[in-house]
Design a protein around this motif. Structure first.
Motif, PDB file in Angstrom:
ATOM      1  N   GLN A  42      -9.611  35.131 -14.901  1.00 17.87           N
ATOM      2  CA  GLN A  42     -11.007  35.580 -14.961  1.00 17.87           C
ATOM      3  C   GLN A  42     -11.367  36.450 -13.763  1.00 17.87           C
ATOM      4  N   LYS A  43     -10.883  36.100 -12.588  1.00 16.08           N
ATOM      5  CA  LYS A  43     -11.142  36.905 -11.387  1.00 16.08           C
ATOM      6  C   LYS A  43     -10.490  38.284 -11.527  1.00 16.08           C
ATOM      7  N   ASN A  44      -9.242  38.320 -11.984  1.00 22.01           N
ATOM      8  CA  ASN A  44      -8.545  39.594 -12.180  1.00 22.01           C
ATOM      9  C   ASN A  44      -9.241  40.442 -13.239  1.00 22.01           C
ATOM     10  N   ARG A  45      -9.671  39.801 -14.308  1.00 19.67           N
ATOM     11  CA  ARG A  45     -10.369  40.517 -15.374  1.00 19.67           C
ATOM     12  C   ARG A  45     -11.652  41.149 -14.846  1.00 19.67           C
ATOM     13  N   GLN A  46     -12.423  40.365 -14.115  1.00 14.99           N
ATOM     14  CA  GLN A  46     -13.689  40.881 -13.584  1.00 14.99           C
ATOM     15  C   GLN A  46     -13.438  42.024 -12.601  1.00 14.99           C
ATOM     16  N   ASN A  47     -12.431  41.896 -11.762  1.00 19.08           N
ATOM     17  CA  ASN A  47     -12.083  42.974 -10.822  1.00 19.08           C
ATOM     18  C   ASN A  47     -11.741  44.261 -11.565  1.00 19.08           C
ATOM     19  N   LEU A  74     -13.231  41.981 -25.202  1.00 15.42           N
ATOM     20  CA  LEU A  74     -12.622  40.684 -25.500  1.00 15.42           C
ATOM     21  C   LEU A  74     -12.490  39.862 -24.217  1.00 15.42           C
ATOM     22  N   PRO A  75     -12.990  38.640 -24.185  1.00 16.94           N
ATOM     23  CA  PRO A  75     -12.898  37.835 -22.961  1.00 16.94           C
ATOM     24  C   PRO A  75     -11.485  37.335 -22.659  1.00 16.94           C
ATOM     25  N   TYR A  76     -10.571  37.410 -23.618  1.00 19.22           N
ATOM     26  CA  TYR A  76      -9.207  36.910 -23.450  1.00 19.22           C
ATOM     27  C   TYR A  76      -8.197  38.049 -23.254  1.00 19.22           C
ATOM     28  N   CYS A  77      -8.701  39.240 -22.950  1.00 19.59           N
ATOM     29  CA  CYS A  77      -7.842  40.416 -22.773  1.00 19.59           C
ATOM     30  C   CYS A  77      -8.552  41.432 -21.903  1.00 19.59           C
ATOM     31  N   PHE A  78      -7.799  42.128 -21.078  1.00 22.44           N
ATOM     32  CA  PHE A  78      -8.325  43.329 -20.443  1.00 22.44           C
ATOM     33  C   PHE A  78      -7.197  44.340 -20.326  1.00 22.44           C
ATOM     34  N   THR A  79      -7.574  45.600 -20.385  1.00 30.91           N
ATOM     35  CA  THR A  79      -6.570  46.654 -20.244  1.00 30.91           C
ATOM     36  C   THR A  79      -6.427  46.976 -18.762  1.00 30.91           C
ATOM     37  N   ILE A  80      -5.196  47.220 -18.380  1.00 29.83           N
ATOM     38  CA  ILE A  80      -4.889  47.526 -16.986  1.00 29.83           C
ATOM     39  C   ILE A  80      -4.793  49.038 -16.797  1.00 29.83           C
ATOM     40  N   GLN A  81      -4.140  49.683 -17.743  1.00 28.21           N
ATOM     41  CA  GLN A  81      -3.902  51.119 -17.664  1.00 28.21           C
ATOM     42  C   GLN A  81      -3.577  51.621 -19.061  1.00 28.21           C
ATOM     43  N   SER A  82      -3.838  52.906 -19.296  1.00 28.79           N
ATOM     44  CA  SER A  82      -3.522  53.469 -20.605  1.00 28.79           C
ATOM     45  C   SER A  82      -3.319  54.973 -20.477  1.00 28.79           C
ATOM     46  N   ALA A 107       2.685  57.740 -24.255  1.00 32.52           N
ATOM     47  CA  ALA A 107       1.457  57.081 -24.683  1.00 32.52           C
ATOM     48  C   ALA A 107       1.694  55.582 -24.519  1.00 32.52           C
ATOM     49  N   TYR A 108       0.729  54.897 -23.927  1.00 28.34           N
ATOM     50  CA  TYR A 108       0.876  53.454 -23.750  1.00 28.34           C
ATOM     51  C   TYR A 108      -0.470  52.803 -23.466  1.00 28.34           C
ATOM     52  N   VAL A 109      -0.490  51.496 -23.634  1.00 24.00           N
ATOM     53  CA  VAL A 109      -1.612  50.674 -23.201  1.00 24.00           C
ATOM     54  C   VAL A 109      -1.012  49.425 -22.571  1.00 24.00           C
ATOM     55  N   ALA A 110      -1.446  49.128 -21.357  1.00 24.82           N
ATOM     56  CA  ALA A 110      -1.022  47.914 -20.653  1.00 24.82           C
ATOM     57  C   ALA A 110      -2.179  46.913 -20.695  1.00 24.82           C
ATOM     58  N   PHE A 111      -1.868  45.715 -21.132  1.00 21.94           N
ATOM     59  CA  PHE A 111      -2.862  44.655 -21.303  1.00 21.94           C
ATOM     60  C   PHE A 111      -2.531  43.470 -20.411  1.00 21.94           C
ATOM     61  N   CYS A 112      -3.549  42.749 -20.024  1.00 19.39           N
ATOM     62  CA  CYS A 112      -3.364  41.423 -19.448  1.00 19.39           C
ATOM     63  C   CYS A 112      -4.039  40.467 -20.415  1.00 19.39           C
ATOM     64  N   LEU A 113      -3.315  39.442 -20.828  1.00 19.94           N
ATOM     65  CA  LEU A 113      -3.825  38.498 -21.812  1.00 19.94           C
ATOM     66  C   LEU A 113      -4.018  37.131 -21.180  1.00 19.94           C
ATOM     67  N   GLU A 114      -5.070  36.485 -21.593  1.00 22.01           N
ATOM     68  CA  GLU A 114      -5.339  35.126 -21.134  1.00 22.01           C
ATOM     69  C   GLU A 114      -4.346  34.179 -21.806  1.00 22.01           C
ATOM     70  N   ASN A 115      -3.878  33.207 -21.049  1.00 21.31           N
ATOM     71  CA  ASN A 115      -2.981  32.188 -21.597  1.00 21.31           C
ATOM     72  C   ASN A 115      -3.849  31.167 -22.349  1.00 21.31           C
ATOM     73  N   SER A 116      -4.252  31.565 -23.549  1.00 19.83           N
ATOM     74  CA  SER A 116      -5.124  30.742 -24.378  1.00 19.83           C
ATOM     75  C   SER A 116      -4.733  30.958 -25.836  1.00 19.83           C
ATOM     76  N   ARG A 117      -5.318  30.186 -26.722  1.00 20.40           N
ATOM     77  CA  ARG A 117      -5.037  30.340 -28.141  1.00 20.40           C
ATOM     78  C   ARG A 117      -5.359  31.763 -28.599  1.00 20.40           C
ATOM     79  N   ARG A 118      -6.526  32.288 -28.210  1.00 21.64           N
ATOM     80  CA  ARG A 118      -6.922  33.630 -28.636  1.00 21.64           C
ATOM     81  C   ARG A 118      -6.049  34.701 -27.976  1.00 21.64           C
ATOM     82  N   GLY A 119      -5.676  34.504 -26.708  1.00 20.48           N
ATOM     83  CA  GLY A 119      -4.786  35.454 -26.040  1.00 20.48           C
ATOM     84  C   GLY A 119      -3.429  35.514 -26.716  1.00 20.48           C
ATOM     85  N   LYS A 120      -2.907  34.368 -27.097  1.00 18.36           N
ATOM     86  CA  LYS A 120      -1.607  34.313 -27.777  1.00 18.36           C
ATOM     87  C   LYS A 120      -1.682  34.870 -29.196  1.00 18.36           C
TER      88      LYS A 120
END
Length: 174
Positions: free
Chosen positions: A17-22, A46-54, A87-100
């Motif tokens: 959550q801290k990384n996502r907010q940052n 999405l609260p269970y995902c954020f993009t890092i770079q694209s 072309a790419y999208v880098a994601f960070c996913l939460e280790n949760s049911r919705r993230g998985k």
């Protein structure tokens, strides 16, 4: 520069959550390539995902040296080699049911053409963001590179595939 590694398993990430907010605080929407801006914005909701770079992916060739070019390749008999910046999208996913669940959906994207689309990780993202993953459009033989010099006809195929790649991401996010 190597940009792609094998998929790593989900791990506990107490800083998610801290990384996502940052990332949300630092993202500059106007720096996102216009053709994929809406897709990235939708993933960021999405609260269970954020993009890092694209990157939308850029084609450079004689007469077109703009590294941020988003124009389609011209119909030409004079272009032999094209520099393709992936072309790419880098994601960070939460280790949760919705993230998985999202992980599972994202892992199907290479089915469009697994000789040109890969799903995996990028080492430098993993060091900072646990459970980060990358989807990229890149010829298999160059999958660990961030650019490739390819024949013009192959670039035309990648251009078409890239559109389908982003359509599929749009479909997943809906």
């Amino acid at each position: 520069m190597e940009t792609f590694t094998k998929i790593e398993e989900f791990v506990s990430n107490p800083d998610y959550q801290k990384n996502r907010q940052n990332c949300l605080n630092k993202i500059k929407i106007d720096s996102i390539d216009k053709p994929i801006e809406k897709i990235i914005k939708d993933f960021l909701k999405l609260p269970y995902c954020f993009t890092i770079q694209s990157c939308y992916g850029h084609f450079l060739y004689k007469g077109q040296e703009d590294p941020f070019n988003i124009k389609p390749l011209p119909d030409s008999d004079n272009i032999e080699i094209v520099e393709y910046r992936i072309a790419y999208v880098a994601f960070c996913l939460e280790n949760s049911r919705r993230g998985k669940k999202l992980f599972k959906k994202l892992s199907t994207v290479p089915e469009l053409d697994d000789n040109y689309i890969q799903f995996g990780c990028a080492g430098w993202f993993l060091k900072k963001y646990l459970n980060s993953y990358v989807l990229q459009v890149e010829p298999e033989r160059f999958k660990t590179e961030d650019k490739a010099f390819i024949p013009y006809r192959e670039a035309l195929y990648i251009e078409k595939l890239k559109k389908n790649f982003f359509k599929k991401l749009h479909y997943i996010i809906q």
